[in-house]
Design an enzyme around this catalytic site. Structure first.
Site, PDB file in Angstrom:
ATOM      1  N   SER A 106       0.676  -0.964  -0.152  1.00 55.52           N
ATOM      2  CA  SER A 106       0.074  -0.115   0.072  1.00 55.52           C
ATOM      3  C   SER A 106       0.847   1.338  -0.121  1.00 55.52           C
ATOM      4  O   SER A 106       1.592   1.184  -0.780  1.00 55.52           O
ATOM      5  CB  SER A 106      -1.017  -0.085   1.091  1.00 55.52           C
ATOM      6  OG  SER A 106      -1.702   0.863   0.945  1.00 55.52           O
ATOM      7  N   ASP A 250      -2.490   6.043  -4.329  1.00 54.30           N
ATOM      8  CA  ASP A 250      -1.294   5.391  -3.697  1.00 54.30           C
ATOM      9  C   ASP A 250      -0.935   4.338  -4.526  1.00 54.30           C
ATOM     10  O   ASP A 250      -1.442   3.901  -5.607  1.00 54.30           O
ATOM     11  CB  ASP A 250      -1.705   5.197  -2.051  1.00 54.30           C
ATOM     12  CG  ASP A 250      -2.903   3.914  -2.251  1.00 54.30           C
ATOM     13  OD1 ASP A 250      -3.576   3.876  -3.317  1.00 54.30           O
ATOM     14  OD2 ASP A 250      -2.927   3.256  -1.189  1.00 54.30           O
ATOM     15  N   ASP A 252      -1.158   1.034  -4.618  1.00 54.50           N
ATOM     16  CA  ASP A 252      -2.089  -0.026  -4.866  1.00 54.50           C
ATOM     17  C   ASP A 252      -3.437   0.383  -5.438  1.00 54.50           C
ATOM     18  O   ASP A 252      -4.508  -0.229  -5.687  1.00 54.50           O
ATOM     19  CB  ASP A 252      -2.260  -1.131  -3.733  1.00 54.50           C
ATOM     20  CG  ASP A 252      -3.066  -0.744  -2.683  1.00 54.50           C
ATOM     21  OD1 ASP A 252      -2.572   0.517  -2.186  1.00 54.50           O
ATOM     22  OD2 ASP A 252      -3.556  -1.573  -2.018  1.00 54.50           O
ATOM     23  N   ASP A 254      -6.028   2.300  -4.320  1.00 53.29           N
ATOM     24  CA  ASP A 254      -7.196   2.199  -3.106  1.00 53.29           C
ATOM     25  C   ASP A 254      -7.480   3.473  -2.422  1.00 53.29           C
ATOM     26  O   ASP A 254      -8.243   3.339  -1.690  1.00 53.29           O
ATOM     27  CB  ASP A 254      -7.211   0.944  -2.263  1.00 53.29           C
ATOM     28  CG  ASP A 254      -6.175   0.853  -1.259  1.00 53.29           C
ATOM     29  OD1 ASP A 254      -5.362   1.739  -1.063  1.00 53.29           O
ATOM     30  OD2 ASP A 254      -6.011   0.128  -0.535  1.00 53.29           O
TER      31      ASP A 254
END
Length: 460
Positions: A106, A250, A252, A254
């Site tokens: 993340s 970010d 990833d 999400d």
């Protein structure tokens, strides 16, 4: 360097000693544990799992180990390669798979990576399930498949296109209204997979895309957490390019942050607020966030004749409450938008499409839209305690000090005062109380945190 074994997955820094870092042996061990747990949980050996990764430098290495380990257990793999967290989640149900693993740390820096574990619904496994996986990993009693029953591996390159198509099919996404605006948008994807997914979505919606850090090479040009202090480059570029807005995700994809046309932050807490404002105009119901998210979401929901509920911190907890309340919209104040009609996961792509639909239909600039929402400021402090202090007992004492105020103990202690709030949460790893506050000015939020620290000290 460190290794964090949590109920939601395994996260650590690459290299170093086994069981202290995310080494190849640790990757194999935890992948094996999850695979064996799924085989038992699903009641069959011949499973299919979806695997996808962000653009971290270690991603290909980690992916190879994970895929080979699953094949060694006799599990079939659908490999999406470079992907996003929400795309993997959607593809689990799209392919009728038995679960998935997202390879991403993340917003953590580039030396980190992680295995995030999904069930057959494409949702993060529960705390109880995660504890079972950790128990299996500690026992290291795995049974692998013989040579005639190894798993297969299928690669897919169409996952992002499927994800985007699903978004465009949503009745609440008005692609024509967005296309009519010809938005000019700067995208900062911190050189990860958002640099593929977000421009692809925006160009499908007729937007002009100005790419900033969109090369998916894993070389993060700044701290990858989308906070104001890390986003000076895109703020300058939005103004320089005379863009309508900036979009930041970010690694990833999400978490979604918006920059207005003046190069100012829209506010990560307000991404969800704006999307909720749009959706609750279409359909009344519940909006859900966690206890540490802005009161602005509650205010907007109630103004529109809807209601609001808050869960314990953590995406799994938000999703559980959303299902209980049959929520119209939910998410977290870190820019995580969860639209259940698509799937129960934080998703920057659907968040972008919903935000742009709202912006187009309101016929406002981003800064004008922001001015329509209540303005709150958040403070974050922490208080270190001595190891012999029982933090739970201390929080109970704090709770009893406010018998006439609205108090929640769903996650630590949150006290809702008429004009502000404070949320106290204990650390799971050290004797620390984290103190979150929100008020109508930054000074008031910080002073509330200081007063609460004084209150805690008086009760020790």
């Amino acid at each position: 360097m460190s290794l964090i074994k949590s109920i939601s997955g395994i996260r650590g820094t690459i290299g170093g000693k086994t069981d202290e870092n995310l080494t190849p042996l640790d990757i194999v061990k935890f992948t094996s544990a999850f695979g064996c747990w799924l085989q038992h949980n699903r009641g069959k050996q011949n499973l299919t799992l979806v695997i996808g990764r962000d653009a971290r430098i270690s991603g290909q290495m980690v992916s190879s180990l994970v895929i080979s380990t699953l094949q060694g257990l006799g599990i079939n793999v659908i490999d999406l390669g470079l992907s996003t967290t929400p795309t993997v989640e959607i593809m689990v149900t799209e392919t009728h798979a038995d679960g998935g693993i997202i390879l991403t740390a993340s917003h953590n820096p580039k030396q980190w990576n992680a295995l995030k574990l999904l069930n057959e619904k494409g949702e993060f496994i529960t705390a109880e399930n995660g504890a079972e996986v950790l128990k299996l990993a500690a026992e290291e009693n795995f049974i692998y498949a013989d040579v005639d029953h190894l798993g297969t591996c299928e690669t897919r390159s169409d996952a992002m296109d499927i994800h985007i198509a699903r978004i465009l099919q949503l009745p609440v996404v008005n692609a024509e209204a967005i296309r009519a605006k010809h938005f000019r948008i700067v995208v900062d994807a911190v050189n990860s997979t958002g640099g593929i997914a977000i421009p692809k979505l925006l160009e499908t919606l007729g937007c002009e895309v100005i790419r900033l850090y969109c090369e998916p090479n894993g070389q993060f040009p700044h701290n990858p957490e989308p906070l104001k202090e890390h986003l000076t480059d895109i703020c300058k570029m939005v103004k320089k390019e005379k863009a309508d807005l900036g979009i930041v995700v970010d690694p990833d994809v999400d978490r979604l942050a918006i920059i207005d046309e003046n190069g100012e932050m829209f506010g990560e807490e307000y991404t969800l607020v704006a999307v909720a404002d749009y959706l609750l105009r279409q359909k009344k119901g519940f909006a859900v966030s966690n206890l540490s998210s802005s009161r602005a979401l509650r205010d907007v929901a109630r103004k529109l004749g809807s209601d609001y509920a808050a869960s314990a911190v953590g995406e799994v907890n938000v999703v559980t409450l959303m299902k209980e309340k049959n929520a119209v919209i939910g998410g977290e104040g870190n820019g995580g938008v969860i639209y259940p009609d698509l799937h129960y996961g934080r998703d920057s792509l659907v968040g972008t499409a919903l935000f742009l639909t709202h912006l187009a239909q309101q016929n406002k600039t981003v800064s004008e839209l922001r001015k329509t929402y209540p303005s709150y400021f958040m403070g974050k402090k922490k208080m270190e305690l001595t190891p012999e202090i029982n933090v739970d007992d201390l929080l109970t004492k704090v709770q009893k000090e406010y018998p006439n105020d609205e108090v929640s103990t769903a996650d630590g202690v949150k006290i809702d005062f008429p004009n502000n709030w404070v949320h106290l949460r204990k650390s799971n790893t050290e004797p620390i109380i984290r103190i979150y506050t929100e008020a109508s000015t930054q000074q008031e939020a910080d002073e509330l945190g200081d007063r609460m620290i004084g209150k805690i000290k008086s009760l020790i």
